[in-house]
Design a protein around this motif. Structure first.
Motif, PDB file in Angstrom:
ATOM      1  N   UNK A  49       0.968  -1.190   0.069  1.00 53.77           N
ATOM      2  CA  UNK A  49      -0.046  -0.192  -0.156  1.00 53.77           C
ATOM      3  C   UNK A  49       0.880   1.086   0.204  1.00 53.77           C
ATOM      4  N   UNK A  50       0.733   1.867  -1.169  1.00 58.92           N
ATOM      5  CA  UNK A  50       1.135   3.442  -0.942  1.00 58.92           C
ATOM      6  C   UNK A  50       0.275   4.534  -0.423  1.00 58.92           C
ATOM      7  N   UNK A  51       0.668   4.744   1.019  1.00 55.23           N
ATOM      8  CA  UNK A  51       0.078   5.854   1.528  1.00 55.23           C
ATOM      9  C   UNK A  51       0.540   7.355   1.552  1.00 55.23           C
ATOM     10  N   UNK A  52      -0.402   8.123   1.180  1.00 54.83           N
ATOM     11  CA  UNK A  52      -0.351   9.600   0.958  1.00 54.83           C
ATOM     12  C   UNK A  52       0.666  10.314   2.307  1.00 54.83           C
ATOM     13  N   UNK A  53       1.741  10.532   2.054  1.00 52.52           N
ATOM     14  CA  UNK A  53       2.432  11.194   3.097  1.00 52.52           C
ATOM     15  C   UNK A  53       3.420  10.130   3.748  1.00 52.52           C
ATOM     16  N   UNK A  54       3.234   9.004   3.599  1.00 53.13           N
ATOM     17  CA  UNK A  54       4.295   7.984   3.794  1.00 53.13           C
ATOM     18  C   UNK A  54       5.854   7.941   3.499  1.00 53.13           C
ATOM     19  N   UNK A  55       6.731   7.798   4.326  1.00 56.41           N
ATOM     20  CA  UNK A  55       8.106   7.773   3.792  1.00 56.41           C
ATOM     21  C   UNK A  55       8.174   6.466   2.877  1.00 56.41           C
ATOM     22  N   UNK A  56       8.062   5.577   3.237  1.00 61.24           N
ATOM     23  CA  UNK A  56       8.053   4.171   2.510  1.00 61.24           C
ATOM     24  C   UNK A  56       6.584   3.587   2.577  1.00 61.24           C
ATOM     25  N   UNK A  57       6.596   2.662   1.243  1.00 60.28           N
ATOM     26  CA  UNK A  57       5.253   1.903   1.179  1.00 60.28           C
ATOM     27  C   UNK A  57       5.269   0.838   2.116  1.00 60.28           C
ATOM     28  N   UNK A  58       3.944   0.443   2.316  1.00 55.98           N
ATOM     29  CA  UNK A  58       3.728  -0.773   3.148  1.00 55.98           C
ATOM     30  C   UNK A  58       3.929  -2.046   2.757  1.00 55.98           C
ATOM     31  N   UNK A  59       4.365  -3.058   3.180  1.00 53.04           N
ATOM     32  CA  UNK A  59       4.507  -4.338   2.658  1.00 53.04           C
ATOM     33  C   UNK A  59       4.129  -5.468   3.713  1.00 53.04           C
ATOM     34  N   UNK A  60       3.190  -6.418   3.160  1.00 51.99           N
ATOM     35  CA  UNK A  60       2.868  -7.365   4.261  1.00 51.99           C
ATOM     36  C   UNK A  60       3.082  -8.798   3.502  1.00 51.99           C
ATOM     37  N   UNK A  61       3.706  -9.740   4.206  1.00 57.80           N
ATOM     38  CA  UNK A  61       3.772 -11.221   3.724  1.00 57.80           C
ATOM     39  C   UNK A  61       2.870 -11.924   4.793  1.00 57.80           C
ATOM     40  N   UNK A  62       2.103 -12.866   4.306  1.00 60.50           N
ATOM     41  CA  UNK A  62       1.270 -13.688   4.978  1.00 60.50           C
ATOM     42  C   UNK A  62       1.690 -15.089   4.202  1.00 60.50           C
ATOM     43  N   UNK A  63       1.622 -16.190   5.249  1.00 59.19           N
ATOM     44  CA  UNK A  63       1.516 -17.556   4.777  1.00 59.19           C
ATOM     45  C   UNK A  63       0.586 -18.309   5.852  1.00 59.19           C
ATOM     46  N   UNK A  64      -0.125 -19.387   5.412  1.00 60.48           N
ATOM     47  CA  UNK A  64      -0.815 -20.136   6.309  1.00 60.48           C
ATOM     48  C   UNK A  64      -1.335 -21.416   5.488  1.00 60.48           C
ATOM     49  N   UNK A  65      -2.147 -22.022   6.336  1.00 61.98           N
ATOM     50  CA  UNK A  65      -2.938 -23.343   6.043  1.00 61.98           C
ATOM     51  C   UNK A  65      -4.312 -23.284   6.123  1.00 61.98           C
ATOM     52  N   UNK A  66      -5.228 -23.948   5.490  1.00 65.43           N
ATOM     53  CA  UNK A  66      -6.418 -24.191   5.865  1.00 65.43           C
ATOM     54  C   UNK A  66      -7.136 -25.657   5.495  1.00 65.43           C
ATOM     55  N   UNK A  67      -7.771 -25.851   6.439  1.00 61.98           N
ATOM     56  CA  UNK A  67      -8.672 -27.366   5.998  1.00 61.98           C
ATOM     57  C   UNK A  67     -10.140 -26.836   6.003  1.00 61.98           C
ATOM     58  N   UNK A  68     -10.423 -27.457   4.748  1.00 62.19           N
ATOM     59  CA  UNK A  68     -11.697 -27.372   4.409  1.00 62.19           C
ATOM     60  C   UNK A  68     -12.438 -28.557   3.793  1.00 62.19           C
ATOM     61  N   UNK A  69     -13.143 -29.301   4.634  1.00 57.61           N
ATOM     62  CA  UNK A  69     -13.615 -30.378   4.244  1.00 57.61           C
ATOM     63  C   UNK A  69     -14.908 -30.301   3.270  1.00 57.61           C
ATOM     64  N   UNK A  70     -15.723 -29.059   3.660  1.00 56.58           N
ATOM     65  CA  UNK A  70     -16.737 -28.957   2.626  1.00 56.58           C
ATOM     66  C   UNK A  70     -16.651 -27.308   2.445  1.00 56.58           C
ATOM     67  N   UNK A  71     -17.530 -26.916   1.396  1.00 56.30           N
ATOM     68  CA  UNK A  71     -17.429 -25.620   1.184  1.00 56.30           C
ATOM     69  C   UNK A  71     -17.992 -24.852   2.254  1.00 56.30           C
ATOM     70  N   UNK A  72     -18.684 -25.353   3.450  1.00 50.91           N
ATOM     71  CA  UNK A  72     -19.336 -24.532   4.374  1.00 50.91           C
ATOM     72  C   UNK A  72     -18.411 -24.261   5.709  1.00 50.91           C
ATOM     73  N   UNK A  73     -17.309 -25.114   5.779  1.00 49.64           N
ATOM     74  CA  UNK A  73     -16.543 -25.257   7.051  1.00 49.64           C
ATOM     75  C   UNK A  73     -15.168 -25.096   6.618  1.00 49.64           C
ATOM     76  N   UNK A  74     -14.521 -24.370   7.487  1.00 52.74           N
ATOM     77  CA  UNK A  74     -12.897 -24.103   7.369  1.00 52.74           C
ATOM     78  C   UNK A  74     -12.454 -23.589   8.540  1.00 52.74           C
ATOM     79  N   UNK A  75     -11.157 -24.337   8.696  1.00 55.84           N
ATOM     80  CA  UNK A  75     -10.296 -23.942   9.825  1.00 55.84           C
ATOM     81  C   UNK A  75      -9.139 -23.434   9.194  1.00 55.84           C
ATOM     82  N   UNK A  76      -8.563 -22.233   9.630  1.00 56.31           N
ATOM     83  CA  UNK A  76      -7.481 -21.406   9.115  1.00 56.31           C
ATOM     84  C   UNK A  76      -6.495 -21.112  10.180  1.00 56.31           C
ATOM     85  N   UNK A  77      -5.145 -20.986   9.794  1.00 61.25           N
ATOM     86  CA  UNK A  77      -4.103 -20.661  10.701  1.00 61.25           C
ATOM     87  C   UNK A  77      -2.773 -19.976   9.736  1.00 61.25           C
TER      88      UNK A  77
END
Length: 352
Positions: free
Chosen positions: A300-328
């Motif tokens: 994200x390039x925010x107005x007035x910020x000295x540097x752009x924000x950067x976020x890295x995310x890694x995870x797993x998910x268990x989805x045994x059917x479309x209506x239920x999910x566990x995420x980490x």
């Protein structure tokens, strides 16, 4: 103590929810006839009234980066109520109880609960190419905001640009449908929000005036693209006029998925004039069985910020059917002026 509580909560909910499959056979004859009509994720028809009751629930554990202890919370209990009489008129509502219960260092807290009206609208279907909606609805910008419910997303946290660059709800009128201009058709939403938000929350910077357009279409069967534009003013400062242009895409490769959004926002009005832009790119890869790996990078390039924000995310998910999910997941940010959630987060969500 907080970790053991979180583990116990997740284990119990996982066993209860995973035992109910969307493709289960109906209960034996002689049981509650209402229960025989229910399938997980499809709601419960209320007799022959045309009304259906559904919703979703989400519980989560968060241990922010640098914090000594985490917290466990029931993050959301959301109820859907919709009506379809088989004609041209339809009704839909979504009411959410946000964070009704939280466990932390200070013990159990319930004072943060907040009752929220997410959606409340009436639809009139004149043609497939022209339908009308009036009331409170999700702002048609990008993909994530239109399918924000926790059981339908791959991560506990949502990308910054999907909630911080525009109000996620609008109150007004919309014309939408599918235009037969291509073999697959072009979906459109043309909307206007002329005044105050219905059931407005005091802590949200809502629209005071907005009008916008969203278009989306498949370029080929597994690759969809969308274009969003909205011009708006918000409650916090009506002197600033904002123009937002967004592009989004989703590519399905078997059970794998690549998706992303890019937004450019122009601010006009006095000292607040300037440009901002942001994006995210997310990949979902199947592992073994119902397990998936998720990776996301957002900036994200925010107005007035000295540097752009950067976020890295890694995870797993268990989805045994479309209506239920566990995420980490675990997230790490650079130049985090926007204070995005970092550290470890996990959640369990079920769509009723």
């Amino acid at each position: 103590m907080i970790f053991r509580t979180a583990a116990a909560l997740f284990a119990i909910l996982a066993l209860v929810c995973a035992a109910v499959r969307a493709d289960e056979t109906p209960p034996p004859i002689g049981q509650d006839p209402m229960a025989q009509r229910y399938a997980l994720g499809h709601g419960l028809p209320l007799g022959d009234t045309g009304f259906t009751l559904g919703g979703y629930a989400e519980a989560g554990y968060a241990n922010p980066r640098g914090a000594d202890n985490g917290r466990v919370a029931v993050d959301a209990l959301s109820a859907f109520l919709w009506w379809d009489g088989g004609g041209r008129w339809r009704f839909f509502s979504e009411t959410e109880l946000s964070e009704p219960l939280r466990w932390g260092e200070g013990g159990v807290r319930t004072g943060d609960a907040d009752l929220i009206s997410e959606r409340l609208y009436v639809d009139y279907a004149w043609r497939d190419a022209l339908k009308f909606r009036a009331g409170k609805f999700l702002t048609p910008v990008g993909r994530w905001n239109l399918r924000h419910a926790a059981p339908l997303t791959w991560t506990t946290s949502r990308p910054l640009i999907t909630e911080a660059t525009f109000p996620t709800n609008a109150t007004g009128a919309m014309a939408y449908g599918v235009l037969p201009l291509t073999p697959a058709g072009i979906e459109y939403s043309l909307y206007v929000s002329p005044g105050k938000e219905l059931f407005r929350r005091d802590d949200l910077d809502t629209f005071t005036e907005a009008y916008g357009l969203r278009l989306s279409t498949p370029l080929w069967p597994t690759f969809d693209v969308g274009l969003s534009w909205v011009s708006f003013e918000q409650t916090s400062n009506r002197e600033i006029r904002k123009q937002l242009l967004g592009v989004d895409a989703q590519w399905l490769l078997g059970r794998a998925e690549i998706s992303g959004e890019f937004t450019y926002r122009e601010l006009k009005g006095g000292a607040s004039a300037g440009d901002e832009s942001g994006w995210y790119l997310q990949a979902v890869l199947p592992l073994v069985g119902d397990w998936f790996a998720i990776g996301r990078n957002e900036g994200f390039h925010q107005r007035g910020a000295a540097r752009d924000l950067s976020l890295w995310l890694g995870g797993v998910a268990w989805r045994p059917n479309p209506a239920f999910v566990i995420k980490a997941e675990y997230g790490h940010a650079v130049e985090n002026a926007a204070r995005l959630p970092e550290g470890f987060r996990a959640s369990i969500a079920v769509l009723f």
